[in-house]
Design a protein around this motif. Structure first.
Motif, PDB file in Angstrom:
ATOM      1  N   LEU A  27       0.849  -1.187   0.000  1.00 25.66           N
ATOM      2  CA  LEU A  27       0.000   0.000   0.000  1.00 25.66           C
ATOM      3  C   LEU A  27       0.882   1.233   0.000  1.00 25.66           C
ATOM      4  CD1 LEU A  27      -2.112  -1.364   2.932  1.00 25.66           C
ATOM      5  CD2 LEU A  27      -2.998  -1.139   0.636  1.00 25.66           C
ATOM      6  N   VAL A  28       0.528   2.222  -0.766  1.00 28.03           N
ATOM      7  CA  VAL A  28       1.192   3.527  -0.721  1.00 28.03           C
ATOM      8  C   VAL A  28       0.106   4.542  -0.434  1.00 28.03           C
ATOM      9  CG1 VAL A  28       2.512   5.246  -1.995  1.00 28.03           C
ATOM     10  CG2 VAL A  28       3.026   2.827  -2.299  1.00 28.03           C
ATOM     11  N   ASP A  29       0.283   5.254   0.650  1.00 30.06           N
ATOM     12  CA  ASP A  29      -0.723   6.215   1.113  1.00 30.06           C
ATOM     13  C   ASP A  29      -2.091   5.546   1.235  1.00 30.06           C
ATOM     14  OD1 ASP A  29       1.176   8.226   1.223  1.00 30.06           O
ATOM     15  OD2 ASP A  29       0.784   8.858  -0.840  1.00 30.06           O
ATOM     16  N   GLN A  30      -2.109   4.347   1.778  1.00 29.09           N
ATOM     17  CA  GLN A  30      -3.299   3.547   2.041  1.00 29.09           C
ATOM     18  C   GLN A  30      -4.042   3.121   0.769  1.00 29.09           C
ATOM     19  OE1 GLN A  30      -5.642   5.610   4.977  1.00 29.09           O
ATOM     20  NE2 GLN A  30      -4.068   5.372   6.536  1.00 29.09           N
ATOM     21  N   SER A  31      -3.372   3.187  -0.367  1.00 32.71           N
ATOM     22  CA  SER A  31      -3.955   2.700  -1.630  1.00 32.71           C
ATOM     23  C   SER A  31      -3.129   1.506  -2.091  1.00 32.71           C
ATOM     24  CB  SER A  31      -3.918   3.780  -2.707  1.00 32.71           C
ATOM     25  OG  SER A  31      -4.726   4.858  -2.339  1.00 32.71           O
ATOM     26  N   SER A  32      -3.804   0.420  -2.468  1.00 30.29           N
ATOM     27  CA  SER A  32      -3.117  -0.788  -2.900  1.00 30.29           C
ATOM     28  C   SER A  32      -2.443  -0.564  -4.250  1.00 30.29           C
ATOM     29  CB  SER A  32      -4.113  -1.944  -2.996  1.00 30.29           C
ATOM     30  OG  SER A  32      -3.453  -3.112  -3.420  1.00 30.29           O
ATOM     31  N   VAL A  33      -1.139  -0.852  -4.313  1.00 32.81           N
ATOM     32  CA  VAL A  33      -0.416  -0.715  -5.577  1.00 32.81           C
ATOM     33  C   VAL A  33       0.072  -2.073  -6.092  1.00 32.81           C
ATOM     34  CG1 VAL A  33       0.292   1.665  -5.176  1.00 32.81           C
ATOM     35  CG2 VAL A  33       1.753  -0.197  -4.401  1.00 32.81           C
ATOM     36  N   SER A  34       0.114  -3.072  -5.233  1.00 30.59           N
ATOM     37  CA  SER A  34       0.551  -4.400  -5.658  1.00 30.59           C
ATOM     38  C   SER A  34       0.057  -5.427  -4.652  1.00 30.59           C
ATOM     39  CB  SER A  34       2.079  -4.453  -5.756  1.00 30.59           C
ATOM     40  OG  SER A  34       2.516  -5.742  -6.113  1.00 30.59           O
ATOM     41  N   ARG A  35      -0.315  -6.591  -5.164  1.00 32.09           N
ATOM     42  CA  ARG A  35      -0.704  -7.697  -4.293  1.00 32.09           C
ATOM     43  C   ARG A  35      -0.423  -8.987  -5.029  1.00 32.09           C
ATOM     44  NH1 ARG A  35      -6.932  -6.695  -3.483  1.00 32.09           N
ATOM     45  NH2 ARG A  35      -6.097  -6.838  -1.407  1.00 32.09           N
ATOM     46  N   GLY A  36      -0.213 -10.050  -4.249  1.00 28.75           N
ATOM     47  CA  GLY A  36       0.058 -11.337  -4.878  1.00 28.75           C
ATOM     48  C   GLY A  36       0.572 -12.343  -3.867  1.00 28.75           C
ATOM     49  N   SER A  37       1.277 -13.336  -4.374  1.00 28.87           N
ATOM     50  CA  SER A  37       1.815 -14.416  -3.548  1.00 28.87           C
ATOM     51  C   SER A  37       3.327 -14.279  -3.465  1.00 28.87           C
ATOM     52  CB  SER A  37       1.469 -15.777  -4.165  1.00 28.87           C
ATOM     53  OG  SER A  37       2.209 -16.805  -3.558  1.00 28.87           O
ATOM     54  N   LEU A  38       3.854 -14.399  -2.256  1.00 30.69           N
ATOM     55  CA  LEU A  38       5.300 -14.346  -2.081  1.00 30.69           C
ATOM     56  C   LEU A  38       5.985 -15.539  -2.754  1.00 30.69           C
ATOM     57  CD1 LEU A  38       5.508 -13.322   1.673  1.00 30.69           C
ATOM     58  CD2 LEU A  38       6.142 -11.926  -0.274  1.00 30.69           C
ATOM     59  N   LEU A  39       5.250 -16.640  -2.914  1.00 32.90           N
ATOM     60  CA  LEU A  39       5.835 -17.849  -3.480  1.00 32.90           C
ATOM     61  C   LEU A  39       5.781 -17.880  -5.000  1.00 32.90           C
ATOM     62  CD1 LEU A  39       4.351 -20.438  -0.967  1.00 32.90           C
ATOM     63  CD2 LEU A  39       6.516 -19.213  -0.833  1.00 32.90           C
ATOM     64  N   HIS A  40       4.841 -17.137  -5.609  1.00 34.17           N
ATOM     65  CA  HIS A  40       4.660 -17.254  -7.054  1.00 34.17           C
ATOM     66  C   HIS A  40       4.817 -15.940  -7.805  1.00 34.17           C
ATOM     67  CE1 HIS A  40       3.277 -21.266  -6.203  1.00 34.17           C
ATOM     68  NE2 HIS A  40       2.353 -20.783  -5.397  1.00 34.17           N
ATOM     69  N   ASP A  41       4.518 -14.816  -7.167  1.00 33.22           N
ATOM     70  CA  ASP A  41       4.478 -13.555  -7.895  1.00 33.22           C
ATOM     71  C   ASP A  41       5.692 -12.661  -7.678  1.00 33.22           C
ATOM     72  OD1 ASP A  41       1.951 -14.319  -8.762  1.00 33.22           O
ATOM     73  OD2 ASP A  41       0.990 -13.446  -7.006  1.00 33.22           O
ATOM     74  N   VAL A  42       6.582 -13.030  -6.804  1.00 32.13           N
ATOM     75  CA  VAL A  42       7.758 -12.204  -6.508  1.00 32.13           C
ATOM     76  C   VAL A  42       8.932 -12.728  -7.324  1.00 32.13           C
ATOM     77  CG1 VAL A  42       9.334 -11.467  -4.690  1.00 32.13           C
ATOM     78  CG2 VAL A  42       6.922 -11.739  -4.188  1.00 32.13           C
ATOM     79  N   VAL A  43       9.697 -11.810  -7.943  1.00 36.03           N
ATOM     80  CA  VAL A  43      10.876 -12.202  -8.717  1.00 36.03           C
ATOM     81  C   VAL A  43      12.078 -11.519  -8.105  1.00 36.03           C
ATOM     82  CG1 VAL A  43      11.986 -12.114 -10.975  1.00 36.03           C
ATOM     83  CG2 VAL A  43       9.503 -12.429 -10.807  1.00 36.03           C
ATOM     84  N   PRO A  44      13.074 -12.251  -7.643  1.00 34.88           N
ATOM     85  CA  PRO A  44      13.126 -13.706  -7.548  1.00 34.88           C
ATOM     86  C   PRO A  44      12.188 -14.184  -6.442  1.00 34.88           C
ATOM     87  CG  PRO A  44      15.050 -12.782  -6.471  1.00 34.88           C
ATOM     88  CD  PRO A  44      14.292 -11.634  -7.097  1.00 34.88           C
ATOM     89  N   PRO A  45      11.707 -15.424  -6.533  1.00 27.73           N
ATOM     90  CA  PRO A  45      10.754 -15.922  -5.539  1.00 27.73           C
ATOM     91  C   PRO A  45      11.374 -16.002  -4.146  1.00 27.73           C
ATOM     92  CG  PRO A  45      11.423 -17.670  -7.035  1.00 27.73           C
ATOM     93  CD  PRO A  45      12.015 -16.414  -7.546  1.00 27.73           C
ATOM     94  N   VAL A  46      10.526 -15.880  -3.147  1.00 28.86           N
ATOM     95  CA  VAL A  46      10.993 -15.955  -1.763  1.00 28.86           C
ATOM     96  C   VAL A  46      11.604 -17.328  -1.495  1.00 28.86           C
ATOM     97  CG1 VAL A  46      10.247 -15.900   0.650  1.00 28.86           C
ATOM     98  CG2 VAL A  46       9.344 -14.246  -0.976  1.00 28.86           C
ATOM     99  N   ASN A  47      10.952 -18.386  -1.986  1.00 28.42           N
ATOM    100  CA  ASN A  47      11.462 -19.758  -1.868  1.00 28.42           C
ATOM    101  C   ASN A  47      11.806 -20.242  -3.269  1.00 28.42           C
ATOM    102  OD1 ASN A  47      10.909 -19.710   0.842  1.00 28.42           O
ATOM    103  ND2 ASN A  47       8.969 -20.768   0.649  1.00 28.42           N
ATOM    104  N   PRO A  48      13.050 -20.065  -3.723  1.00 27.18           N
ATOM    105  CA  PRO A  48      13.388 -20.519  -5.070  1.00 27.18           C
ATOM    106  C   PRO A  48      13.313 -22.035  -5.164  1.00 27.18           C
ATOM    107  CG  PRO A  48      15.354 -19.837  -3.895  1.00 27.18           C
ATOM    108  CD  PRO A  48      14.182 -19.508  -3.015  1.00 27.18           C
ATOM    109  N   THR A  49      13.181 -22.540  -6.368  1.00 25.26           N
ATOM    110  CA  THR A  49      13.134 -23.976  -6.566  1.00 25.26           C
ATOM    111  C   THR A  49      14.435 -24.593  -6.074  1.00 25.26           C
ATOM    112  OG1 THR A  49      13.958 -23.695  -8.797  1.00 25.26           O
ATOM    113  CG2 THR A  49      11.588 -23.863  -8.550  1.00 25.26           C
ATOM    114  N   LYS A  50      14.341 -25.811  -5.538  1.00 26.63           N
ATOM    115  CA  LYS A  50      15.523 -26.466  -4.988  1.00 26.63           C
ATOM    116  C   LYS A  50      16.489 -26.873  -6.083  1.00 26.63           C
ATOM    117  CE  LYS A  50      13.154 -28.065  -0.948  1.00 26.63           C
ATOM    118  NZ  LYS A  50      13.549 -28.427   0.313  1.00 26.63           N
TER     119      LYS A  50
END
Length: 118
Positions: A27-50
């Motif tokens: 949220l920036v100034d209480q307005s949503s600017v991004s949402r998703g899954s830490l495991l699938h939508d973040v690059v690089p992923p939080v838990n990379p493939t083994k």
């Protein structure tokens, strides 16, 4: 306690919400600017493939698929005794008092059902 802070209009306040289901929202100034899954939508992923797949890898032509490969140069020590027991009893071991020698090793479960494919 809830605290309200007044900020000048030129200052943006980023805020990240992390949820137990590994989802997030920024949220920036209480307005949503991004949402998703830490495991699938973040690059690089939080838990990379083994293991990272390499499309160019291949086994050598002389690859041996045997589970165990004998070593022709392996030799047993000079003092190796083929007749020696696989397990050596501990002469100092003492059986606990009250040990139930005559009890069966396994106790049958009367409620157990044998699977059809056995």
């Amino acid at each position: 306690t809830h605290v309200t802070v007044s900020l000048p209009p030129s200052l943006s306040l980023p805020h990240t919400v992390l949820n137990p289901d590994n989802s997030y929202e920024i949220l920036v100034d209480q307005s949503s600017v991004s949402r998703g899954s830490l495991l699938h939508d973040v690059v690089p992923p939080v838990n990379p493939t083994k293991e990272i797949d390499d499309p160019t890898d291949s086994k050598p032509e002389d690859w041996d698929e045997r589970a165990k490969i004998p070593d022709p140069e392996a030799v047993k020590p000079d003092n190796w005794d083929e007749e020696a027991p696989a397990k050596i009893q501990d002469p100092d071991a003492v059986k606990p008092e009250g040990w139930l020698d005559d009890e069966p090793e396994f106790v049958a479960d009367p409620a157990a059902n044998k699977p059809d494919d056995w």
